[in-house]
Design an enzyme around this catalytic site. Structure first.
Site, PDB file in Angstrom:
ATOM      1  N   HIS A  44       0.833  -1.202   0.000  1.00  0.00           N
ATOM      2  CA  HIS A  44       0.000   0.000   0.000  1.00  0.00           C
ATOM      3  C   HIS A  44       0.873   1.260   0.000  1.00  0.00           C
ATOM      4  O   HIS A  44       0.563   2.240  -0.685  1.00  0.00           O
ATOM      5  CB  HIS A  44      -0.883   0.044   1.256  1.00  0.00           C
ATOM      6  CG  HIS A  44      -1.834  -1.114   1.409  1.00  0.00           C
ATOM      7  ND1 HIS A  44      -1.687  -2.076   2.374  1.00  0.00           N
ATOM      8  CD2 HIS A  44      -2.956  -1.445   0.714  1.00  0.00           C
ATOM      9  CE1 HIS A  44      -2.679  -2.946   2.279  1.00  0.00           C
ATOM     10  NE2 HIS A  44      -3.453  -2.593   1.283  1.00  0.00           N
ATOM     11  N   LEU A 192       3.312  -9.154  -0.771  1.00  0.00           N
ATOM     12  CA  LEU A 192       2.718  -8.611   0.451  1.00  0.00           C
ATOM     13  C   LEU A 192       1.200  -8.607   0.314  1.00  0.00           C
ATOM     14  O   LEU A 192       0.657  -8.292  -0.745  1.00  0.00           O
ATOM     15  CB  LEU A 192       3.205  -7.188   0.702  1.00  0.00           C
ATOM     16  CG  LEU A 192       4.698  -7.017   0.968  1.00  0.00           C
ATOM     17  CD1 LEU A 192       4.972  -5.596   1.440  1.00  0.00           C
ATOM     18  CD2 LEU A 192       5.198  -7.998   2.001  1.00  0.00           C
TER      19      LEU A 192
HETATM   20  P1  AMP Z   1      -6.455  -3.918  -0.401  1.00  0.00           P
HETATM   21  O1  AMP Z   1      -6.288  -3.145   0.868  1.00  0.00           O
HETATM   22  O2  AMP Z   1      -6.002  -5.333  -0.300  1.00  0.00           O
HETATM   23  O3  AMP Z   1      -7.826  -3.749  -1.020  1.00  0.00           O
HETATM   24  O4  AMP Z   1      -5.446  -3.266  -1.434  1.00  0.00           O
HETATM   25  C1  AMP Z   1      -5.496  -1.889  -1.732  1.00  0.00           C
HETATM   26  C2  AMP Z   1      -4.611  -1.618  -2.928  1.00  0.00           C
HETATM   27  O5  AMP Z   1      -3.266  -1.990  -2.603  1.00  0.00           O
HETATM   28  C3  AMP Z   1      -5.016  -2.428  -4.169  1.00  0.00           C
HETATM   29  O6  AMP Z   1      -4.895  -1.614  -5.323  1.00  0.00           O
HETATM   30  C4  AMP Z   1      -4.003  -3.541  -4.173  1.00  0.00           C
HETATM   31  O7  AMP Z   1      -3.741  -4.075  -5.459  1.00  0.00           O
HETATM   32  C5  AMP Z   1      -2.772  -2.830  -3.624  1.00  0.00           C
HETATM   33  N1  AMP Z   1      -1.818  -3.808  -3.091  1.00  0.00           N
HETATM   34  C6  AMP Z   1      -2.067  -4.766  -2.159  1.00  0.00           C
HETATM   35  N2  AMP Z   1      -0.957  -5.527  -1.960  1.00  0.00           N
HETATM   36  C7  AMP Z   1      -0.008  -5.036  -2.793  1.00  0.00           C
HETATM   37  C8  AMP Z   1       1.352  -5.392  -3.076  1.00  0.00           C
HETATM   38  N3  AMP Z   1       1.952  -6.403  -2.471  1.00  0.00           N
HETATM   39  N4  AMP Z   1       2.027  -4.665  -3.999  1.00  0.00           N
HETATM   40  C9  AMP Z   1       1.419  -3.623  -4.639  1.00  0.00           C
HETATM   41  N5  AMP Z   1       0.152  -3.239  -4.419  1.00  0.00           N
HETATM   42  C10 AMP Z   1      -0.558  -3.933  -3.516  1.00  0.00           C
END
Ligand code: AMP
Length: 288
Positions: A44, A192
């Site tokens: 994030h 991650l």
């Molecule tokens: P989430 O909180 O899981 O809904 O993720 C929020 C945003 O963070 C989304 O656009 C995800 O694709 C991005 N995200 C989550 N994990 C990663 C990661 N390891 N690398 C890059 N972006 C991530």
């Protein structure tokens, strides 16, 4: 002069956020937006750092969206770490953290109007999680209307989500630039994820199977699709506590499975359960 660092401001209501952003925009500021479900990690933070480069004001939303969870999924136990998240976002120079309640986002309870993700939304993640992508696109649409950012940032980690959001923005003529940030990984390759914190030490080791499968698929990519699928699946052979859900190779332009004799750029998608925890990952390869 002493420099005072104001903390990231937590904004719980739509009315307040709109007023604060209108004020900043009136002063000529551009806005970048990072939607999240909280339990923030370096993945994030990579999105937030890029957002800081792109715009004057960064808004991060933290909202665990019930609409994108199925009845047997982890909505209730999804990690919620708001204080730590806000502290980290303050360090990164985020101005506003939009953290609405469920009733703020869905005042009528059940939503009447939804955005549908269509056929691609029913494949891969959508096949295992019916309704997930409709729920995701619906909340992203609402958030984009609330924040009205110049740019919104998403992680390549969720490749199918990125495809569907980009297509929605095109299909519905939404006035926002979508920026995609590469997947951030642990040094050993594990992507991650907020869900990694569910893993016990043995499961943490087993979870490496996903990135190992992608590495094997990448190594076989010069030998064509059949080899890629065979080598990728073989990585799952020797782990009892890991259950492969799908390993597919898709065309990045359509997100449909590539033909047997496909050549050129393709995306390998993998999903597996490690104990009770569902993990996904993906990698871009060149089929030869
Ligand atoms: P989430 O909180 O899981 O809904 O993720 C929020 C945003 O963070 C989304 O656009 C995800 O694709 C991005 N995200 C989550 N994990 C990663 C990661 N390891 N690398 C890059 N972006 C991530």
């Amino acid at each position: 002069m002493t420099e005072v660092t104001a903390g990231a401001r937590v904004v719980p209501t739509i009315v307040e956020l709109r007023a604060l952003l209108a004020e900043r925009r009136a002063g000529g500021a551009s806005v970048a937006f990072v939607p999240t479900m909280g339990a923030l990690h370096e993945g994030h933070f990579a999105l937030v750092r890029r957002a800081r480069e792109l715009a004057d004001v960064v808004v991060v939303s933290i909202f665990v969206n019930p609409l994108q969870f199925g009845p047997n999924e982890d909505l209730d136990r999804y990690p919620r770490t708001l204080d730590a998240d806000v502290a980290a976002l303050t360090e990164l120079g985020v101005e506003f953290v939009f953290a609405p309640s469920v009733s703020e986002m869905y005042p009528d309870g059940e939503v009447g109007t939804r955005v549908t993700a269509g056929h691609v939304g029913s494949l891969y993640e959508g096949a295992s999680r019916p309704g997930h992508f409709d729920g995701m696109l619906t909340v992203v649409t609402k958030l984009l209307h609330i924040v009205a950012p110049d740019a919104a940032l998403f992680g390549q980690k969720d490749a199918q989500q990125v495809f569907l959001v980009r297509r929605m923005v095109r299909d519905l003529n939404l006035p926002v630039a979508i920026e995609v940030v590469p997947t951030v990984r642990e040094p050993d390759g594990l992507a991650l994820s907020s869900r990694n914190r569910y893993l016990d030490p043995a499961q943490r080791v087993a979870a490496l199977t996903l990135s190992e499968a992608l590495r094997a698929a990448h190594a076989a990519s010069g030998d064509g699709l059949a080899e890629v699928l065979a080598e990728g699946a073989a990585a799952f052979g020797d782990h009892d506590d890991v259950t492969l859900d799908y390993l597919v190779v898709v065309d990045p332009a359509t997100f449909l499975p590539v033909a047997d004799d496909a050549r050129g750029e393709a995306v390998v998608l993998v999903a597996a359960s490690v104990g009770a925890t569902r993990l996904i990952d993906n990698a871009t390869i060149t089929l030869g």
